[in-house]
Write a protein that holds these residues in place. Structure first.
Motif, PDB file in Angstrom:
ATOM      1  N   ALA A   1       0.826  -1.205   0.000  1.00 55.25           N
ATOM      2  CA  ALA A   1       0.000   0.000   0.000  1.00 55.25           C
ATOM      3  C   ALA A   1       0.863   1.259   0.000  1.00 55.25           C
ATOM      4  N   PHE A   2       1.930   1.251   0.768  1.00 57.94           N
ATOM      5  CA  PHE A   2       2.829   2.408   0.819  1.00 57.94           C
ATOM      6  C   PHE A   2       3.412   2.678  -0.559  1.00 57.94           C
ATOM      7  N   HIS A   3       3.797   1.606  -1.230  1.00 54.28           N
ATOM      8  CA  HIS A   3       4.349   1.747  -2.586  1.00 54.28           C
ATOM      9  C   HIS A   3       3.294   2.321  -3.526  1.00 54.28           C
ATOM     10  N   PHE A   4       2.067   1.847  -3.390  1.00 56.65           N
ATOM     11  CA  PHE A   4       0.973   2.292  -4.246  1.00 56.65           C
ATOM     12  C   PHE A   4       0.558   3.727  -3.943  1.00 56.65           C
ATOM     13  N   ALA A   5       0.684   4.145  -2.685  1.00 59.94           N
ATOM     14  CA  ALA A   5       0.144   5.436  -2.249  1.00 59.94           C
ATOM     15  C   ALA A   5       0.748   6.617  -2.996  1.00 59.94           C
ATOM     16  N   ARG A   6       1.940   6.434  -3.532  1.00 58.22           N
ATOM     17  CA  ARG A   6       2.577   7.547  -4.248  1.00 58.22           C
ATOM     18  C   ARG A   6       1.774   7.954  -5.474  1.00 58.22           C
ATOM     19  N   ARG A   7       0.871   7.059  -5.947  1.00 58.56           N
ATOM     20  CA  ARG A   7       0.052   7.393  -7.118  1.00 58.56           C
ATOM     21  C   ARG A   7      -1.180   8.207  -6.749  1.00 58.56           C
ATOM     22  N   LEU A   8      -1.559   8.206  -5.465  1.00 55.34           N
ATOM     23  CA  LEU A   8      -2.795   8.860  -5.061  1.00 55.34           C
ATOM     24  C   LEU A   8      -2.668  10.377  -5.124  1.00 55.34           C
ATOM     25  N   GLU A   9      -3.721  11.013  -5.603  1.00 53.78           N
ATOM     26  CA  GLU A   9      -3.731  12.467  -5.699  1.00 53.78           C
ATOM     27  C   GLU A   9      -4.674  13.098  -4.680  1.00 53.78           C
ATOM     28  N   ARG A  10      -5.401  12.248  -3.931  1.00 59.56           N
ATOM     29  CA  ARG A  10      -6.318  12.773  -2.913  1.00 59.56           C
ATOM     30  C   ARG A  10      -6.473  11.728  -1.823  1.00 59.56           C
TER      31      ARG A  10
END
Length: 431
Positions: A171-180
């Motif tokens: 999830a931490f790795h994925f979170a960098r894609r989140l914009e909100r």
């Protein structure tokens, strides 16, 4: 903030290392016979070698362990997927070439060799290690597993390791894609377990997250491989057939086929008397050619190429309606065509347990399906269409995001090691 952090994803089938410094991560590659590998097979091979007239104990790990197992002429002991013993209270130690090895000894030995082949100096670096939400086994003891982990890392000279749930790292790795801000379900499909975490991410000046709930189940890629073995391979080797004894027709004992749970277990059948018994059964078997193929499989150590063929067929079924399982070595021909519909029927009960575990994670997080804004899928089995349908039917295809099947956890662990608030991410409460 540490100068360097190391993420270690110790998996049932493969182990991955990643490094992070300055906010970016890079997966470590291993140079094996001119090939660069990012996945280091989680295996050990012990053997005795005569050096200048003296018997010397040797050990290797990863692809080098496989090399020795397949090519070595000396007496050896091969161990794969030993992570599955971590949480087992009944597993105390195993005898290897006359010496007793507890789980901690096996893991410490493995870690030393991994870092040696990686050519990594760990001094001054922060080490962050993944751990499953639910350890493999019928009655796993998570606290025992974590005590064993910490002891093993200390024995390997890696004191101070921090432990993070594997899906949290993904999830931490994925979170960098989140914009909100978003509530995210992370589904991590490994070799031995499938883990699910619900995370709440908040985009502030520095991204923060809260773990809302976790759940896990001991079903993953290895389980799906075993279903193909059970339905395609074992019947072609005599499972379900019979033999004649004293005028009676009896079933071929099923315990011979239980050794397919791990391909390297076939090698043990040479020394435990099973191979001898099989050869005797051939004489009175109703399908002697099938048992003869089974005996040849054992005699010539063909388990490893057999499992690779099974894995290739499973992977092919992710993109095709049918796949050829091709295995022809010497007089052994186990080839068959597998339809995806057949495969999905074989794993139907496993899929239901995965559905139930996802629901358990949502209940633990007190979140409904509608409250999940993104679903992050990682791991090889996330590409199995029937697995993906579990999530598309529950959450909608538009919410699903997939990632590199092998590297996201290790990269996430390394990036967490760069975080000044690493304590917010660690799973230290168990054990």
């Amino acid at each position: 903030m540490p100068q360097l952090s190391i993420g270690l994803d110790f998996g049932t089938s493969n182990t991955v290392l990643a490094l992070a410094a300055g906010g970016d991560s890079k997966v470590v590659t291993f140079d094996h016979r001119g090939e660069s590998l990012t996945g280091f097979i989680s295996a050990l091979c012990f053997w005795q070698q005569r050096v200048k007239g003296i018997q010397t104990a040797r050990v290797e790990a990863g692809p080098w362990a496989v090399d020795e197992f397949l090519e070595g002429l000396d007496a050896h002991r091969f161990m794969q997927s030993f992570k599955s013993f971590a949480a087992s209270a009944t597993f105390r130690d195993t005898r290897i070439l006359g010496a007793a090895y507890a789980f901690e000894d096996l893991l410490a030995t493995f870690l030393k060799i991994v870092f040696r082949h990686a050519r990594l100096e760990t001094g001054g670096a922060r080490l962050v290690v993944g751990r499953p939400v639910r350890f493999a086994g019928a009655n796993p003891d998570a606290a025992l597993a974590m005590r064993r982990y910490r002891d093993a890392f200390a024995r390997a000279g890696l004191e101070g390791a921090r432990f993070v749930y594997e899906p949290v790292a993904a999830a931490f790795h994925f979170a960098r894609r989140l914009e909100r801000d978003a509530t995210v379900l992370v589904a991590d499909f490994g070799g031995g377990t499938s883990d699910f975490s619900v995370m709440r991410f908040e985009k502030t000046t520095a991204s923060r997250a809260r773990a809302l709930g976790h759940a896990g189940v001991g079903i993953a890629g290895d389980t799906f491989d075993h279903r193909i073995i059970d339905h395609v391979v074992s019947p072609r080797l005599g499972k379900g057939t019979s033999y004649r004894s004293f005028g009676k027709t009896l079933a071929i004992p099923v315990h011979y086929f239980a050794n397919f749970a791990r391909w390297n277990h076939l090698a043990l059948m040479k020394s435990n008397g099973d191979l001898k018994e099989l050869r005797e059964l051939i004489r009175s078997a109703t399908a002697p050619d099938r048992l003869a193929a089974f005996a040849e499989l054992i005699e010539h150590d063909l388990g490893f190429p057999l499992y690779r063929a099974v894995s290739r067929a499973k992977t092919a079924l992710s993109s095709a309606e049918s796949a050829d399982f091709a295995f022809r070595v010497g007089d052994v021909d186990l080839s068959a065509t597998i339809a995806r519909a057949q495969f999905e029927e074989w794993i139907a009960d496993d899929l239901q347990r995965i559905r139930d575990t996802v629901s358990q994670a949502l209940r633990a997080a007190n979140v409904t399906q509608g409250g999940i804004e993104r679903v992050f899928l990682t791991g090889g089995s996330s590409f199995v269409p029937a697995v993906r349908r579990i999530f598309s039917e529950s959450f909608g295809e538009e919410r699903l995001v997939s990632s590199d099947q092998f590297e996201s956890i290790a990269s996430g662990l390394a990036l967490i090691g760069q975080s000044p608030d690493i304590g917010d991410w660690t799973a230290e409460e168990e054990g």
